[in-house]
Design a protein around this motif. Structure first.
Motif, PDB file in Angstrom:
ATOM      1  N   LEU A  83      -9.425  -3.842  -3.102  1.00  0.00           N
ATOM      2  CA  LEU A  83      -8.350  -4.438  -2.315  1.00  0.00           C
ATOM      3  C   LEU A  83      -7.134  -3.517  -2.181  1.00  0.00           C
ATOM      4  O   LEU A  83      -6.070  -3.947  -1.751  1.00  0.00           O
ATOM      5  N   SER A  84      -7.310  -2.249  -2.505  1.00  0.00           N
ATOM      6  CA  SER A  84      -6.174  -1.313  -2.541  1.00  0.00           C
ATOM      7  C   SER A  84      -5.518  -1.095  -1.178  1.00  0.00           C
ATOM      8  O   SER A  84      -4.349  -0.715  -1.114  1.00  0.00           O
ATOM      9  N   GLU A  85      -6.234  -1.346  -0.088  1.00  0.00           N
ATOM     10  CA  GLU A  85      -5.658  -1.158   1.246  1.00  0.00           C
ATOM     11  C   GLU A  85      -5.188  -2.464   1.864  1.00  0.00           C
ATOM     12  O   GLU A  85      -4.725  -2.482   3.021  1.00  0.00           O
ATOM     13  N   MET A  86      -5.270  -3.551   1.126  1.00  0.00           N
ATOM     14  CA  MET A  86      -4.851  -4.855   1.644  1.00  0.00           C
ATOM     15  C   MET A  86      -3.361  -4.814   1.978  1.00  0.00           C
ATOM     16  O   MET A  86      -2.564  -4.243   1.239  1.00  0.00           O
ATOM     17  N   VAL A  87      -2.971  -5.422   3.094  1.00  0.00           N
ATOM     18  CA  VAL A  87      -1.571  -5.422   3.506  1.00  0.00           C
ATOM     19  C   VAL A  87      -0.693  -5.997   2.402  1.00  0.00           C
ATOM     20  O   VAL A  87       0.394  -5.490   2.134  1.00  0.00           O
ATOM     21  N   LEU A  88      -1.151  -7.035   1.722  1.00  0.00           N
ATOM     22  CA  LEU A  88      -0.378  -7.653   0.652  1.00  0.00           C
ATOM     23  C   LEU A  88       0.002  -6.648  -0.430  1.00  0.00           C
ATOM     24  O   LEU A  88       1.091  -6.715  -0.991  1.00  0.00           O
ATOM     25  N   VAL A  89      -0.846  -5.701  -0.687  1.00  0.00           N
ATOM     26  CA  VAL A  89      -0.591  -4.681  -1.709  1.00  0.00           C
ATOM     27  C   VAL A  89       0.436  -3.663  -1.206  1.00  0.00           C
ATOM     28  O   VAL A  89       1.279  -3.188  -1.969  1.00  0.00           O
ATOM     29  N   ASN A  90       0.393  -3.370   0.082  1.00  0.00           N
ATOM     30  CA  ASN A  90       1.213  -2.296   0.641  1.00  0.00           C
ATOM     31  C   ASN A  90       2.464  -2.761   1.390  1.00  0.00           C
ATOM     32  O   ASN A  90       3.352  -1.961   1.653  1.00  0.00           O
ATOM     33  N   ASN A  91       2.513  -4.037   1.751  1.00  0.00           N
ATOM     34  CA  ASN A  91       3.681  -4.588   2.456  1.00  0.00           C
ATOM     35  C   ASN A  91       3.813  -6.056   2.064  1.00  0.00           C
ATOM     36  O   ASN A  91       3.644  -6.951   2.886  1.00  0.00           O
ATOM     37  N   SER A  92       4.117  -6.277   0.815  1.00  0.00           N
ATOM     38  CA  SER A  92       4.066  -7.629   0.259  1.00  0.00           C
ATOM     39  C   SER A  92       5.112  -8.567   0.846  1.00  0.00           C
ATOM     40  O   SER A  92       5.022  -9.773   0.676  1.00  0.00           O
ATOM     41  N   ARG A  93       6.111  -8.066   1.543  1.00  0.00           N
ATOM     42  CA  ARG A  93       7.172  -8.928   2.073  1.00  0.00           C
ATOM     43  C   ARG A  93       6.795  -9.619   3.385  1.00  0.00           C
ATOM     44  O   ARG A  93       7.424 -10.593   3.767  1.00  0.00           O
ATOM     45  N   LEU A  94       5.790  -9.131   4.075  1.00  0.00           N
ATOM     46  CA  LEU A  94       5.409  -9.685   5.371  1.00  0.00           C
ATOM     47  C   LEU A  94       4.801 -11.080   5.189  1.00  0.00           C
ATOM     48  O   LEU A  94       3.821 -11.262   4.476  1.00  0.00           O
ATOM     49  N   SER A  95       5.372 -12.088   5.855  1.00  0.00           N
ATOM     50  CA  SER A  95       4.997 -13.488   5.613  1.00  0.00           C
ATOM     51  C   SER A  95       3.705 -13.932   6.284  1.00  0.00           C
ATOM     52  O   SER A  95       3.087 -14.907   5.859  1.00  0.00           O
ATOM     53  N   VAL A  96       3.295 -13.239   7.327  1.00  0.00           N
ATOM     54  CA  VAL A  96       2.011 -13.488   7.983  1.00  0.00           C
ATOM     55  C   VAL A  96       1.389 -12.124   8.202  1.00  0.00           C
ATOM     56  O   VAL A  96       2.006 -11.256   8.820  1.00  0.00           O
TER      57      VAL A  96
END
Length: 135
Positions: free
Chosen positions: A105-118
Motif C-alpha cells: 500500500l506504499s503508493e496509496m494516496v492516503l499514505v502520500n497525501n493524507s489530508r485529502l478528504s476524498v
C-alpha cells in the motif's frame, strides 16, 4: 467501477451515524481536488469509509447511489455532493499505521497525501484494505 476513500471526523459524523441514516449525501467538501474526485464518482462505485483525527482507520465501505449534484448545505454552486449508502462494516478497523506499514500500500494516496478528504483508491489497494479488515 472506481474505488475511493472518504474521510470524516467520527466525533462529527461517524460510521454509526451513517448506518442509522441508511442513506446520506456526502457534503462539506471544500477542496478542489476532492471535489473533482466526487464529480468522477459513479453509481455503484465503492468508497472506504475512514475515521480521521483521533482514530485514523478505515471502518467500513460505502456505495455511491447518486452521482454529484449541487451541495444543498451552501449557496455556492462550486461545491457538490454524492449520495451514499452503507455497504459493509469491517470486522476490524484497519488503522493508518497498518496501511503505512504494508509495502503493498506504499503508493496509496492516503499514505502520500493524507489530508485529502476524498481520494481515489486502486482496486488492488481496496482489496488489500478489505482483507486486512476481515477476521
Amino acid at each position: 467501477m472506481n474505488y475511493w476513500l472518504i474521510k470524516t471526523e467520527p466525533n462529527t459524523y461517524s460510521w454509526d451515524d451513517f448506518v442509522k441514516l441508511g442513506r446520506d449525501h456526502w457534503d462539506g467538501v471544500r477542496n478542489y481536488a476532492a471535489r473533482m474526485h466526487m464529480m468522477n464518482m459513479k453509481v455503484d462505485d465503492l468508497a472506504l469509509f475512514y475515521h480521521s483525527v483521533n482514530e485514523k482507520c478505515v471502518v467500513g465501505v460505502a456505495k455511491v447511489v447518486k452521482e454529484h449534484y449541487s451541495d444543498p448545505t451552501t449557496d455556492d454552486d462550486r461545491w457538490v455532493v454524492v449520495d451514499l449508502i452503507p455497504e459493509l462494516k469491517l470486522d476490524q478497523a484497519v488503522t493508518l499505521e497498518q496501511i503505512k506499514n504494508d509495502n503493498r500500500l506504499s503508493e496509496m494516496v492516503l499514505v502520500n497525501n493524507s489530508r485529502l478528504s476524498v481520494q481515489p483508491v486502486k482496486k488492488e489497494e481496496f482489496d488489500i484494505v478489505l482483507s486486512l479488515g476481515q477476521k
